[in-house]
Enzyme design. Structure first.
Site, mmCIF file in Angstrom:
data_model
loop_
_atom_site.group_PDB
_atom_site.id
_atom_site.type_symbol
_atom_site.label_atom_id
_atom_site.label_comp_id
_atom_site.label_asym_id
_atom_site.label_seq_id
_atom_site.Cartn_x
_atom_site.Cartn_y
_atom_site.Cartn_z
ATOM 1 N N PHE A 122 68.408 34.697 59.801
ATOM 2 C CA PHE A 122 68.810 33.287 59.556
ATOM 3 C C PHE A 122 69.158 33.124 58.102
ATOM 4 O O PHE A 122 68.784 33.885 57.256
ATOM 5 C CB PHE A 122 67.697 32.291 59.791
ATOM 6 C CG PHE A 122 67.581 32.115 61.216
ATOM 7 C CD1 PHE A 122 66.850 33.337 61.969
ATOM 8 C CD2 PHE A 122 67.603 30.920 61.948
ATOM 9 C CE1 PHE A 122 66.685 32.938 63.378
ATOM 10 C CE2 PHE A 122 67.674 30.679 63.050
ATOM 11 C CZ PHE A 122 67.144 31.699 63.996
ATOM 12 N N ALA A 123 70.378 32.408 58.099
ATOM 13 C CA ALA A 123 70.849 32.271 56.742
ATOM 14 C C ALA A 123 71.245 30.686 56.495
ATOM 15 O O ALA A 123 72.434 30.257 56.864
ATOM 16 C CB ALA A 123 72.092 33.050 56.160
ATOM 17 N N TYR A 127 70.449 30.123 51.449
ATOM 18 C CA TYR A 127 69.991 31.362 51.901
ATOM 19 C C TYR A 127 71.354 32.337 52.228
ATOM 20 O O TYR A 127 71.230 33.440 52.524
ATOM 21 C CB TYR A 127 68.910 31.446 52.683
ATOM 22 C CG TYR A 127 67.551 31.381 52.287
ATOM 23 C CD1 TYR A 127 67.323 30.108 51.435
ATOM 24 C CD2 TYR A 127 66.671 32.321 52.435
ATOM 25 C CE1 TYR A 127 65.752 30.229 50.943
ATOM 26 C CE2 TYR A 127 65.196 32.290 51.761
ATOM 27 C CZ TYR A 127 65.087 31.243 51.021
ATOM 28 O OH TYR A 127 63.542 30.778 50.594
ATOM 29 N N ASP A 212 63.749 38.658 58.251
ATOM 30 C CA ASP A 212 64.049 37.595 57.078
ATOM 31 C C ASP A 212 65.607 38.010 56.457
ATOM 32 O O ASP A 212 65.828 39.417 56.331
ATOM 33 C CB ASP A 212 63.025 37.689 55.978
ATOM 34 C CG ASP A 212 61.924 36.650 56.099
ATOM 35 O OD1 ASP A 212 61.930 35.968 57.138
ATOM 36 O OD2 ASP A 212 61.246 36.514 54.993
ATOM 37 N N VAL A 213 66.158 37.183 55.913
ATOM 38 C CA VAL A 213 67.460 37.676 55.371
ATOM 39 C C VAL A 213 67.607 38.009 53.733
ATOM 40 O O VAL A 213 68.284 38.626 53.258
ATOM 41 C CB VAL A 213 68.314 36.395 55.553
ATOM 42 C CG1 VAL A 213 68.243 35.079 54.441
ATOM 43 C CG2 VAL A 213 69.743 36.754 55.247
ATOM 44 N N HIS A 234 51.939 43.676 57.258
ATOM 45 C CA HIS A 234 52.315 43.075 55.996
ATOM 46 C C HIS A 234 51.988 43.834 54.904
ATOM 47 O O HIS A 234 50.869 44.434 54.670
ATOM 48 C CB HIS A 234 51.549 41.492 55.943
ATOM 49 C CG HIS A 234 52.118 40.745 54.938
ATOM 50 N ND1 HIS A 234 51.917 41.068 53.542
ATOM 51 C CD2 HIS A 234 52.791 39.629 55.217
ATOM 52 C CE1 HIS A 234 52.468 39.902 52.842
ATOM 53 N NE2 HIS A 234 53.027 39.239 53.726
ATOM 54 N N THR A 246 44.890 36.362 55.841
ATOM 55 C CA THR A 246 45.211 34.885 55.627
ATOM 56 C C THR A 246 45.752 34.294 56.883
ATOM 57 O O THR A 246 46.674 33.481 57.033
ATOM 58 C CB THR A 246 46.280 34.637 54.428
ATOM 59 O OG1 THR A 246 47.403 35.546 54.870
ATOM 60 C CG2 THR A 246 45.665 35.098 53.190
ATOM 61 N N GLU A 304 54.290 32.856 60.632
ATOM 62 C CA GLU A 304 53.637 33.905 60.583
ATOM 63 C C GLU A 304 52.130 33.882 61.220
ATOM 64 O O GLU A 304 51.784 34.781 61.967
ATOM 65 C CB GLU A 304 53.683 34.320 59.106
ATOM 66 C CG GLU A 304 52.747 35.892 58.688
ATOM 67 C CD GLU A 304 52.975 36.131 57.346
ATOM 68 O OE1 GLU A 304 54.042 36.739 57.143
ATOM 69 O OE2 GLU A 304 52.303 35.773 56.315
#
Ligand code: 5GW
Ligand code: MN
Length: 354
Positions: A122-123, A127, A212-213, A234, A246, A304
């Site tokens: 995704f941009a 971004y 992620d981009v 992660h 978390t 997340e």
């Protein structure tokens, strides 16, 4: 006298004839058996699919495979390739670390199947600045030699550069609306991947990799990551305890995981699998996000948190080590031998919107 002589000759001839017939019978039976055996063998080799579909291309492929030699080091049952990291979950899903797999064997298997891979990214809004480096480095390191479709979701199609791609690779720009709230940008990814899985991805690719981009490929990322459904550890939590994870802890949220549960802390910016599994995963997470919205609660780490909840109840069939999603802030621990996909530092104040 003459009569008995002839009779004896006739008797000897009968004996010879009988022996010859017996020999012929043996030869016939032997060759018939050999023929039958070889037929069985080749039938097993070419499998039922090839015979029933009468697909000559598939048969040719089978012949090639039959001729190919498999030359590589034998796996050593008593010598595990790594002893410093967990290589297998308690539900028998491999955790992919450098040194634990032979990429030639894997490439061979995935080439035989002619596997097609979709990389979604995704941009949205500013971004789009990340997309050029993302695509250029993917051309160097992501699934080299395989069929790849890049799916770029954006609200600024004109800002997506038209970079030259290698053969068998395609860029698909998908126009989507932007969002008012930034939290919705990351969370709506679930909804959009879900919708496009049904409408488009299922017709074009076998596997999806959703990332992620704000990242760049820095080293090999290949078919070793592919499995029915996979997630990535992660980089900030692979040595952490359950209490340190978390996870969302408030019981009012659909993403809640109590402190005495949980396997790993998975990164929100990396998941995938066969299209059907990604369809199920994104459907589930999107619905959980919508229920939270109705209840006026938003999970602490958004999508997340929901992904972590999903993976607790639907165990991934493969897990990627943090080599596959690294950030330089986390230094260089000994267990991480290669940094295959790393975060591009960003000025949040400049790039993000409120
Ligand atoms: C994200 C956070 C705050 C404000 C904006 C965004 C944002 C995220 C955006 O404006 N546009 C966008 O395309 N995204 C997508 O969501 C990108 O693919 C991005 O990689 C992904 C996750 O957001 P990140 O990378 O900012 O989250 P972190 O936790 O990796 O920093
Ligand atoms: Mn990111």
């Amino acid at each position: 006298m003459v009569f008995t002589d002839n009779w004896r000759k006739f008797g000897r001839m009968k004996c010879w004839l009988f022996t010859i017939c017996l020999a012929l019978l043996f030869i016939f039976l032997f060759s018939w058996h050999a023929l039958r055996n070889s037929e069985c063998h080749s039938r097993a080799m070419f499998s039922c699919k090839a015979l029933s579909t009468n697909n000559t291309e598939y048969l040719d492929q089978c012949k090639e495979v039959k001729l190919q030699r498999k030359l590589y080091n034998k796996p050593e049952t008593l010598k595990p390739p790594r002893t410093d990291v967990l290589m297998m979950t308690p539900w028998l899903a491999p955790i992919v670390w450098d040194g634990t797999f032979n990429i030639d064997i894997l490439n061979d298997q995935f080439h035989q199947r002619g596997v097609r891979i979709g990389l979604t990214v995704f941009a949205i809004k500013k971004y789009t600045v990340f997309i050029k480096t993302f695509l250029e480095t993917a051309e160097k390191f992501f699934m080299v030699g395989h069929k790849v479709n890049y799916y770029v979701f954006t609200d600024r199609a004109s800002e997506i550069p038209n970079i030259t791609l290698s053969e068998g690779r395609r860029l698909v720009v998908l126009d989507v609306p932007g969002c008012k709230r930034w939290q919705d940008v990351t969370m709506r990814r679930m909804e959009m991947i879900h919708n496009y899985s049904r409408e488009l991805f299922i017709n074009e690719v076998d596997y999806l990799v959703c990332v992620d981009v704000d990242m760049r490929f820095n080293d090999h990322v290949g078919v070793e990551i592919l499995s029915d459904v996979f997630g990535a550890l992660h980089p900030g939590f692979f040595g952490a305890s359950r209490q340190e994870f978390t996870y969302e802890r408030r019981s009012r949220s659909q993403a809640c995981i109590p402190t005495d549960e949980g396997d790993f802390y998975y990164a929100g910016g990396y998941f995938g699998g066969i299209v059907e599994e990604v369809y199920k995963l994104t459907c589930h997470c999107h619905q959980a996000i919508m229920i939270d919205k109705e209840n006026n609660i938003e999970a602490i780490w958004h999508d997340e948190s929901h992904l972590n909840k999903y993976f607790l109840y639907h165990k991934p069939t493969r897990i990627l080590s943090p080599e596959y999603i690294w950030m330089d802030d986390y230094g260089s621990p000994a267990a991480v031998k290669r940094k295959r996909f790393i975060g591009v530092p960003k000025d949040n104040a400049q790039i993000r919107f409120k």
